[in-house]
Design an enzyme around this catalytic site. Sequence first.
Site, mmCIF file in Angstrom:
data_model
loop_
_atom_site.group_PDB
_atom_site.id
_atom_site.type_symbol
_atom_site.label_atom_id
_atom_site.label_comp_id
_atom_site.label_asym_id
_atom_site.label_seq_id
_atom_site.Cartn_x
_atom_site.Cartn_y
_atom_site.Cartn_z
ATOM 1 N N ASN A 87 68.587 -14.098 36.284
ATOM 2 C CA ASN A 87 67.290 -14.510 36.795
ATOM 3 C C ASN A 87 67.275 -14.569 38.320
ATOM 4 O O ASN A 87 66.819 -13.618 38.966
ATOM 5 C CB ASN A 87 66.889 -15.854 36.182
ATOM 6 C CG ASN A 87 65.448 -16.224 36.458
ATOM 7 O OD1 ASN A 87 64.788 -15.621 37.297
ATOM 8 N ND2 ASN A 87 64.939 -17.215 35.767
ATOM 9 N N ASP A 88 67.803 -15.661 38.882
ATOM 10 C CA ASP A 88 67.683 -15.867 40.325
ATOM 11 C C ASP A 88 68.251 -14.706 41.153
ATOM 12 O O ASP A 88 67.719 -14.399 42.217
ATOM 13 C CB ASP A 88 68.397 -17.172 40.724
ATOM 14 C CG ASP A 88 67.678 -18.401 40.166
ATOM 15 O OD1 ASP A 88 66.486 -18.281 39.821
ATOM 16 O OD2 ASP A 88 68.310 -19.463 40.077
ATOM 17 N N VAL A 89 69.322 -14.058 40.659
ATOM 18 C CA VAL A 89 69.959 -12.996 41.451
ATOM 19 C C VAL A 89 69.113 -11.727 41.496
ATOM 20 O O VAL A 89 69.492 -10.760 42.152
ATOM 21 C CB VAL A 89 71.375 -12.653 40.931
ATOM 22 C CG1 VAL A 89 72.287 -13.868 41.049
ATOM 23 C CG2 VAL A 89 71.335 -12.137 39.517
ATOM 24 N N THR A 90 67.952 -11.721 40.784
ATOM 25 C CA THR A 90 67.064 -10.559 40.816
ATOM 26 C C THR A 90 65.722 -10.889 41.463
ATOM 27 O O THR A 90 64.824 -10.059 41.467
ATOM 28 C CB THR A 90 66.770 -10.040 39.393
ATOM 29 O OG1 THR A 90 66.051 -11.060 38.687
ATOM 30 C CG2 THR A 90 68.040 -9.713 38.637
ATOM 31 N N ALA A 106 67.531 -22.188 40.024
ATOM 32 C CA ALA A 106 66.963 -22.723 41.267
ATOM 33 C C ALA A 106 65.606 -23.381 41.027
ATOM 34 O O ALA A 106 65.040 -23.985 41.916
ATOM 35 C CB ALA A 106 66.828 -21.611 42.302
#
Lengths: 468, 98
Positions: free
Chosen positions: A394-397, A435
Amino acid sequence: MTPPLAVSQNVVDLAYVAAAVAFIIGMQRLSSPKTARSGVWVAAIGMAIAIVFTLLLPEVDNYGLIAAALAVGAVIGAISARKVKMTAMPQMVAVFNGLGGGAAVLVAYREFDRLAPLPGALSGDVLAAALFSALVGALTFTGSMLAFVKLQELMPGRPITFGGQQLVNAALIVAALGFAVAGGVTEDTAWLIGLIAVSLGFGVLFVLPIGGADMPVVIAFLNAFSGLSAVAAGFVLGNNALIIGGTLVGASGTLLTLLMARAMNRSVTNVLFGAFGAAPSGAAAAVSADGRTVREVSPDDLSVMLAYAKQVMIVPGYGLAVAQAQHAVRELADILEGRGVAVRYAIHPVAGRMPGHMNVLLAEADVPYPQLLDMEQANPQFPRTDVALVIGANDVTNPAARSNPESPLYGMPILDVDRAQNVVVMKRSMASGFAGVDNELYFDPRTAMLFGDAKASLEKLILVTKSA
Amino acid sequence: MTPALIASLTIFALSAFLGFTLISRVPTLLHTPLMSGTNAISGIVLVGALLVAAHADGALENALAFIAIVLSTVNVVGGYLVTDRMLEMFKRKPESRE
């Protein structure tokens, strides 16, 4: 009783040099997957040399106890190494970090206790090293055990905070310093025990407020600390084998800690003391604040999309590990490759719960490692990618990390998934990532969502793709 | 400061630099085995546990020495074996599949 093969301290010290050389060669060979496995065995032989020659010292005569303890430890170690699942590797490494720290505390305590009554035996450096070893080793022990409990989901993985936490932490630090000074001045073992007790408590409070997705940093940090506690025990005993071995580990853990924090664009202090992600993640919302909605895709449509692709990039995250979906991913990739589609994997440095977690999972599923691309290799490939398949990441994209200075993720290096021709996100629900922020990517017109458990979705997809 | 302590501090400083240099060459692909492998090396504290066992006297001291050896041996044996198990899986080409 003198051992039959007693050797002098000089011979043993030379053996330690050989062990140190073996450790260094072993770590050098870890720089390539081709040589890494042999490197581990070189390092293991170094360890065996250090242990065997130590046992040959004339003063080491407690054979019954030593043999029994070695046997018990070897059996437990061998069984756990064989049984552990690759998805559970972060908690396994956490436990091992803790054991090393625990052993260092016991060594430092026993040596302090032995030397303290002998007048003049405790020199200043031994004293300082013993106190440091007690502090760092005890903190590593309980911190690692709590990390294990969180990763094993025996308790919630989210950050746990309570009122006055900072105050309690400050009190513990003051108490630890007080005990250390008192122990240094009086050379009384009671103060050392107090210091150990306080450090054990501090280890718990230290890991409690740290959330699941920050675990890669914590595990690397505890790895460094387990090395440092061995170094300190080495200074207590005046033993160079411990100093060299421990320092190499300390350096490695420190470097990994910095790399992981950099991959999240946060400072180490922010990760360790920031209680990041403490806010409860928002309720599932398929409509963004400005009224845009997400588009869903069925396994059948996705199957067609994949069949016509030239290049597919799979972007795995912790959700893949949770769903144990690594074998299903590879099966899908095999089918696609059989039809001439190039399949690659894009792996963010902090995907998963420890550094390199995703690589190990995919290697377990027999994915050849040249297909596993790191962020620098993967990002230039996205514009040439027909379908980016995001599984449990999720957050890393989140493109907000590039474009939205207001976002808590802003500045974090991400995988440029949004630059692919089509994006499909496999996800359980619309719940936000660690996050606690919405992912802009999901509302992009080129993005489609496939909701459900990753493994179940992949199995459906495999079924329809096979029959197509 | 004794010459022995100065020698040890020298070794410590050089090892730290050597460690940083060696680790910075390890690709992200191998970060998990790197961690479990170095973790096994930190089990070198077993050598310290053996020396402590040599001086142990009485039930409590023996018990503490015993625990220290068990903890560090699990660390060493488990660490090396699990690292080997992981690295065995990293293959350049897919195996022939049934």
